[in-house]
Scaffold this active site. Structure first.
Site, PDB file in Angstrom:
ATOM      1  N   HIS A 171      -3.819   4.241   3.056  1.00  0.00           N
ATOM      2  CA  HIS A 171      -3.910   2.890   3.596  1.00  0.00           C
ATOM      3  C   HIS A 171      -5.229   2.714   4.335  1.00  0.00           C
ATOM      4  O   HIS A 171      -5.327   1.894   5.242  1.00  0.00           O
ATOM      5  CB  HIS A 171      -2.722   2.598   4.529  1.00  0.00           C
ATOM      6  CG  HIS A 171      -1.395   2.535   3.837  1.00  0.00           C
ATOM      7  ND1 HIS A 171      -0.713   3.653   3.447  1.00  0.00           N
ATOM      8  CD2 HIS A 171      -0.635   1.480   3.450  1.00  0.00           C
ATOM      9  CE1 HIS A 171       0.431   3.298   2.858  1.00  0.00           C
ATOM     10  NE2 HIS A 171       0.502   1.988   2.840  1.00  0.00           N
ATOM     11  N   GLU A 206       0.802  -3.561 -10.127  1.00  0.00           N
ATOM     12  CA  GLU A 206      -0.616  -3.898  -9.955  1.00  0.00           C
ATOM     13  C   GLU A 206      -1.307  -4.184 -11.289  1.00  0.00           C
ATOM     14  O   GLU A 206      -2.154  -5.066 -11.380  1.00  0.00           O
ATOM     15  CB  GLU A 206      -1.340  -2.786  -9.196  1.00  0.00           C
ATOM     16  CG  GLU A 206      -1.114  -2.800  -7.687  1.00  0.00           C
ATOM     17  CD  GLU A 206       0.264  -2.309  -7.272  1.00  0.00           C
ATOM     18  OE1 GLU A 206       0.992  -1.768  -8.124  1.00  0.00           O
ATOM     19  OE2 GLU A 206       0.625  -2.480  -6.097  1.00  0.00           O
ATOM     20  N   GLU A 218       2.051  -9.176  -4.282  1.00  0.00           N
ATOM     21  CA  GLU A 218       3.327  -8.709  -3.760  1.00  0.00           C
ATOM     22  C   GLU A 218       3.558  -9.244  -2.350  1.00  0.00           C
ATOM     23  O   GLU A 218       2.706  -9.081  -1.479  1.00  0.00           O
ATOM     24  CB  GLU A 218       3.347  -7.172  -3.740  1.00  0.00           C
ATOM     25  CG  GLU A 218       3.248  -6.578  -5.133  1.00  0.00           C
ATOM     26  CD  GLU A 218       2.692  -5.162  -5.159  1.00  0.00           C
ATOM     27  OE1 GLU A 218       2.615  -4.521  -4.091  1.00  0.00           O
ATOM     28  OE2 GLU A 218       2.322  -4.702  -6.253  1.00  0.00           O
TER      29      GLU A 218
HETATM   30  C1  LIG Z   1       1.681   0.804  -6.058  1.00  0.00           C
HETATM   31  C2  LIG Z   1       2.095   0.293  -4.745  1.00  0.00           C
HETATM   32  N1  LIG Z   1       2.070  -1.025  -4.495  1.00  0.00           N
HETATM   33  C3  LIG Z   1       2.435  -1.503  -3.292  1.00  0.00           C
HETATM   34  C4  LIG Z   1       2.848  -0.677  -2.289  1.00  0.00           C
HETATM   35  C5  LIG Z   1       3.263  -1.226  -0.922  1.00  0.00           C
HETATM   36  N2  LIG Z   1       4.689  -1.002  -0.689  1.00  0.00           N
HETATM   37  C6  LIG Z   1       5.148   0.053   0.006  1.00  0.00           C
HETATM   38  S1  LIG Z   1       6.821   0.178   0.012  1.00  0.00           S
HETATM   39  C7  LIG Z   1       6.962  -1.276  -0.900  1.00  0.00           C
HETATM   40  C8  LIG Z   1       8.312  -1.769  -1.307  1.00  0.00           C
HETATM   41  C9  LIG Z   1       9.053  -0.717  -2.071  1.00  0.00           C
HETATM   42  O1  LIG Z   1      10.263  -1.197  -2.539  1.00  0.00           O
HETATM   43  P1  LIG Z   1      11.337  -0.238  -3.187  1.00  0.00           P
HETATM   44  O2  LIG Z   1      10.717   0.574  -4.248  1.00  0.00           O
HETATM   45  O3  LIG Z   1      12.513  -1.053  -3.536  1.00  0.00           O
HETATM   46  O4  LIG Z   1      11.692   0.785  -2.015  1.00  0.00           O
HETATM   47  P2  LIG Z   1      12.373   0.430  -0.597  1.00  0.00           P
HETATM   48  O5  LIG Z   1      11.244   0.272   0.369  1.00  0.00           O
HETATM   49  O6  LIG Z   1      13.165  -0.792  -0.758  1.00  0.00           O
HETATM   50  O7  LIG Z   1      13.194   1.629  -0.315  1.00  0.00           O
HETATM   51  C10 LIG Z   1       5.708  -1.804  -1.193  1.00  0.00           C
HETATM   52  C11 LIG Z   1       5.464  -3.016  -1.966  1.00  0.00           C
HETATM   53  C12 LIG Z   1       2.832   0.707  -2.584  1.00  0.00           C
HETATM   54  N3  LIG Z   1       3.197   1.606  -1.662  1.00  0.00           N
HETATM   55  N4  LIG Z   1       2.464   1.158  -3.800  1.00  0.00           N
END
Ligand SMILES: Cc1ncc(C[n+]2csc(CCOP(=O)(O)OP(=O)(O)O)c2C)c(N)n1
Ligand SMILES: Cc1ncc(C[n+]2csc(CCOP(=O)(O)OP(=O)(O)O)c2C)c(N)n1
Ligand SMILES: [Mg+2]
Ligand SMILES: [Mg+2]
Lengths: 323, 337, 337, 323
Positions: free
Chosen positions: A126, A59, A28
């Protein structure tokens, strides 16, 4: 020119991608963005989208696709944005990747990079050190480098290995430690621990960021006249029991140290190995310094109390040396 | 009417005219904006925030327009850009700030950071970091509501990116098979961290996923708090009537980087400007003027009052002590007497 | 033409007329039926099969009609009722039987049981028990094919129930975003163990899930081997052309319990009779007669030959020794010299 | 009237559902069909579809929904069809359920039933003992009854507990063992090990199906004049270190036995606890008898070689007794 731990991983990845066109990255935000920790910054520009694949937030798919690609002869390196999220692709690792060779003779060369560890005020999701989910799973290899040298050498070995490797890289070390690295290509063998400081009175067996804590403690203890040996496991599975036991045989005392929580932690496996193999040489109880059995708390005073540190090591070490 | 429209935890249970609703919406959007601006642009830069910071700037209409519909029997499971949901549900700004600063008076007493907070007395379930993990949990909450004979609905929030996760699919599918009272609320802000929609999903809209679950899926202007509110009323009524879950896809834009340390260089220039013109607060004010629900001179006092509220909250939070390390080992399990 | 139409591992690469194809289809369906009948109804009851037994009785047209399309560059990831895929791909019946009996000459040398077998030389990936786990793996295989500049396609098999799993969603979504060459092949046999479709999904068809991935999804008569074959050719061409994945939902019925120990009392009486009339082997024969591709007297010799083949295979497998316990620790990791 | 292990679980579930209307069941094929192992046969008919919920094949949703229902005050009991598939809902357990109380003070009463263990020729995916994934996760409770009495008493305690409990029920014991159970309601406390056979010369510490293996071995060893104590952990987390250490203190020798694979197994944690707490009392190395570090093989001769048995225990025990 001094190289950070993070830069060492980067270099290792880069050189392997240059060396072998079958090596590619997926995860990602690793492409255009260069990764949450910028480990892969510049890779997309240089190697292109074919070899640096930005994935959806999936994942299980990242790991599953790595298995598929590995079965087909490629050498995928998957990035988990944080090691904590590896639990979301868990079944793919422990039930699929880990068992292919034994079950049906198929090679699954793949690496899952998992940025782990605390001390960065990341809170419960984290900061975790989830290595034991994998150390208890036959068929996987698990590495956890503590130095820039090993970080580079082990990422290369992991990529060249024909078995699935979980590569724990400690976030707290990324930019904190540096060292001069040799110019050319080199690897660090998987499955070999290293005595990083020789001593006579006590062995501290540890890995990852805690190696530095152990070395700090050893410095202080040296001033007090205690000679402490520090063993850096480097690989957690397969475990180099020989080096561990040889050290304990020599010093007769063992202090087991890890950042992970206590119960079911690596120290247990070490204690069992030591007490079954070199029991006769032991002159003192085997002690553990670990995080306590709680989630990783967020607030600095709580996290400071949670994490093992040199002071906690020194106290137990003193007791052992005097024992 | 006073400038401050805080309503206490369960606004959805109360009646109130259109004008009153508009004022309430505006207040909470302004408060969320001010609070998050303060956190991200001031306290974070001053080093006072301990961990990461993710804000919902530009997306305020979504938590506000939805959470105001929720009553005492309803359960909320907010995501990471839904600050107003916590405020509306009754967690005061000062305690939220204490949480961000790692102080003992945060709702989690320093154990957790940022928007990771919840309180089952307020029927507010804490997010966990793993995206979409709360989606099956929302289905379970809804199952419990039906089991208990209550008319409540679970409000399940997530971003566009979270819909790629297996847990999302399993949770939505389970809710749809069981016809559970869940309103799924997607803030489609077109990015997941640096990942644009097109690299996240092959379909054009999150709502295109509705048919896979035989679930009504409605696209809503996520920057229009009134549109969001209306759609939520409709969706909640559907769910409450036992007709199963309902998906609201609220189109919006994240008017920041992913987090406080992300400059969002990957976003095409122009997008911020374009979406800036659709700011939900400005649009709410314009509508209020247009409808005669407010006069132009009411807005500045509101803003001032909100600023004052946040000033006070910051001061209060900064006085809150850090937690005592002696509490480190508590509450892993229930304490038994 | 001889009664036996075994083709070796990569039939999809060869040409052949309609009649020849029909004979090949019939042969593999008959062989799968005979082999599984023998396993379930005879060897299992005799206590000669070590573990559980799951068969694809009544569903033979699906693995046969699809796997015959696959060529040397294609990768197959069969599920647990796709026995013919293994046969077509080149694992002989005798070795399969040895596997079921836990003997050393099974493809996994006794390490694994039943249909858990694979061989990357045959581009055949072993199933694992966790349903849908092979779906993201199929996406990875397809990614590798494209990476390697090959024109191959991954054939990803699963049942209706498996589509409820998170891994299914993640794998299909990833394949669709990346436009990977995957043909997703669902055997919708209307039950997952004892669970009917209506308790598995709220939509009427698995194909209703196609739009969620902007993926063509076609409903196929899964008991008509020619329909399955044609649809697979179409789907594979789509995928091969770089247009992304394609979903085939093959409607069928599981003419047994879930496994050899399940009497399927939960299936409404009548369903077995009703679907028995649609038996894919009978229908294949009828079509062959109708089209003049075979004469009625050819079928009995075919059946006899297949019976003989299975008799021989059983005898061979029964002579195979059990694995040496000294091999227990081998192959957890690559052997290093 | 003798009650099997399986029937004991059934009874425990049934009585708890009669007692508390908040208790309900969910899982795959548990309703109309009565469960893959028929543990819940008859429940659907008696309690109805509200309280016996057949779910789609969605382990993450089953566990996630249990968390949601638990948060709302219900007491869900989720069935995994096989313990092996718990990995498919892993993140929900280890990151959500386990951490709610610590993170935000929320109670998650829920039980995940996980039919585990080998010896039934189930092969790699219907035979595993994945308890260590959970024992290393603070916030969870993990139980693994060996007897019908404990199976019933622990399922009741698990249901009444306000923390998430993973309940490992050994498939090999389902119909193999029986005993007379007391008539009325009783519970077995979580967190208490039990000395199931007293002895002087050696302590075998074990749990689950291996308790029977240990008892068998102890019988044979008794004939040879060795007095073996057998400790049944019953609960793996929180671990009853007191009972374990008291036993070792008494016998001075410890043999750790589990069906799970060796590295990272429960024996490690036990060895660490023993060697840090009662080292001075030890008269011999701490030995382990466990499955080797491989997936669980399918073919009988391989599985027989894989599983620990009385003979393997006796050999190591003899060595220890003589030591
Ligand atoms: C399972 C998982 N993978 C990766 C992450 C890291 N991460 C945190 S927020 C995010 C992006 C989330 O995107 P979205 O669901 O569109 O929400 P937005 O932040 O755009 O509101 C990522 C990849 C995570 N929190 N959980
Ligand atoms: C993740 C997971 N959960 C549960 C099971 C147990 N199980 C094996 S087959 C099966 C039913 C599968 O149904 P479906 O996908 O429709 O395939 P079918 O058997 O009908 O061909 C179940 C529940 C499993 N193998 N994997
Ligand atoms: Mg987004
Ligand atoms: Mg099915």
């Amino acid at each position: 020119m001094s190289t950070t731990y993070l830069e060492a991983i980067r270099q290792g990845l880069w050189e392997e991608m240059e060396r072998d066109p079958n090596v590619f990255l997926l995860g990602e935000d690793i492409g255009v963005y260069g990764g949450a920790f910028k480990v892969t910054a510049g890779f997309f520009e240089h190697f292109g989208e074919k070899r640096v694949v930005d994935t959806p937030i999936s994942e299980a798919a990242i790991i599953g696709a790595s298995i598929g690609a590995g079965l087909m002869g490629l050498r995928p390196v998957a990035e988990m944005q944080f090691a904590d999220f590896i639990s979301c692709g868990f079944d793919q690792i422990v039930n699929f990747a880990a068992k292919c060779r034994y079950r049906w003779g198929a090679s699954v060369p793949m690496v899952v990079r998992a940025p782990s560890g605390g001390g960065i005020h990341g809170g419960p999701y984290h900061s975790q050190n989830p290595e034991m989910w994998f150390v208890r799973t036959p068929g996987l290899k698990v590495v956890a480098p503590a130095t820039a040298y090993d970080a580079k050498g082990l990422i290369k070995s992991a990529i060249r290995d024909n078995d699935p490797v979980i590569y724990f890289e400690h976030k707290g070390l990324y930019r904190r430690i540096k060292e001069d690295l040799p110019a050319g290509d080199y690897t660090v063998p998987i499955g070999q621990a290293k005595v990083v400081r020789e001593g006579r009175d006590l062995s501290i067996i540890t890995y990852g960021a805690m190696v530095w804590v152990a070395l700090d403690a050893a410095d202080t203890l040296a001033e007090e006249g205690a000679s402490v040996e520090v063993v850096d496991l480097r690989t957690l599975l397969p475990l180099d029991r020989e080096t561990v036991c040889a050290s304990v045989k020599k010093t007769a005392k063992a202090l087991l140290l890890h950042e992970d929580t206590r119960t079911g932690g690596m120290a247990g496996e070490l204690a069992a190995s030591i007490s079954e193999s070199v029991f006769e040489y032991l002159d003192a109880p085997i002690l553990r310094v670990t995080a306590p059995d709680t989630p990783v708390p967020y607030s600095p005073p709580l996290e400071d109390a949670f994490l093992p540190n040199a002071q906690k090591v020194i106290e137990k070490a003193r007791w052992l040396v005097r024992y | 009417m006073s400038a401050i429209r805080a309503l206490g935890p369960f606004p959805g249970d109360r009646a109130g005219g259109e004008a009153e609703l508009a004022h309430t919406c505006l207040y909470y959007m302004a408060l969320m904006r001010e609070l998050e601006d303060r956190i991200e642009r001031k306290l974070y830069r001053q080093g006072k925030i301990v961990g990461g910071v993710y804000v919902g700037r530009g997306q305020e209409a979504i938590p506000v327009g939805t959470a105001l519909v929720a009553g005492e029997d309803d359960v909320l499971l907010p995501a990471h850009r839904d600050m107003a949901a916590f405020l509306i549900r009754g967690i005061p700004a000062r305690r939220i700030l204490a949480q961000y600063m790692g102080r003992v008076d945060g709702p989690t007493h320093g154990r957790e950071g940022n928007m990771h907070m919840g309180d089952m007395k307020l029927k507010l379930v804490s997010i966990i970091s793993a995206l979409a993990a709360t989606v099956p949990v929302a289905a379970g909450c809804a199952l419990a509501l039906r089991y208990q004979g209550k008319s409540g609905v679970a409000f399940s929030y997530f971003g566009d990116g979270a819909t790629s996760r297996g847990d999302w699919h399993e949770g939505v599918n389970f809710a749809s098979v069981q016809k559970l009272p869940v309103v799924f609320i997607c803030n489609n802000n077109q990015y997941a961290y640096s990942t644009p929609l097109s690299a996240q999903m092959a379909c054009a809209n999150v709502a295109d996923r509705g048919p896979a679950y035989n679930m009504p899926a409605e696209i809503v202007d996520g920057n229009d708090v009134f549109a969001v509110h209306e759609a939520t009323v409709r969706a909640a009524a559907h769910a409450r009537a036992g007709l199963g879950p309902y998906l609201l896809e609220c189109k919006t834009f994240r008017m920041t980087g992913h987090s406080a340390h992300d400059a969002a260089h990957y976003v095409p220039t122009g997008m911020f400007d374009e979406w800036g013109k659709l700011d939900p607060i400005t649009r709410c004010e314009a509508r209020m003027l247009e409808k005669g629900w407010a006069s132009a001179d009411e807005f500045e006092p509101l803003r001032a009052a909100v600023r004052q509220e946040v000033d006070d909250a910051v001061a209060w939070a900064e006085k809150s002590p850090y937690p005592d390390p002696a509490t480190l080992l508590d509450d892993v399990y229930e304490r038994r007497e």
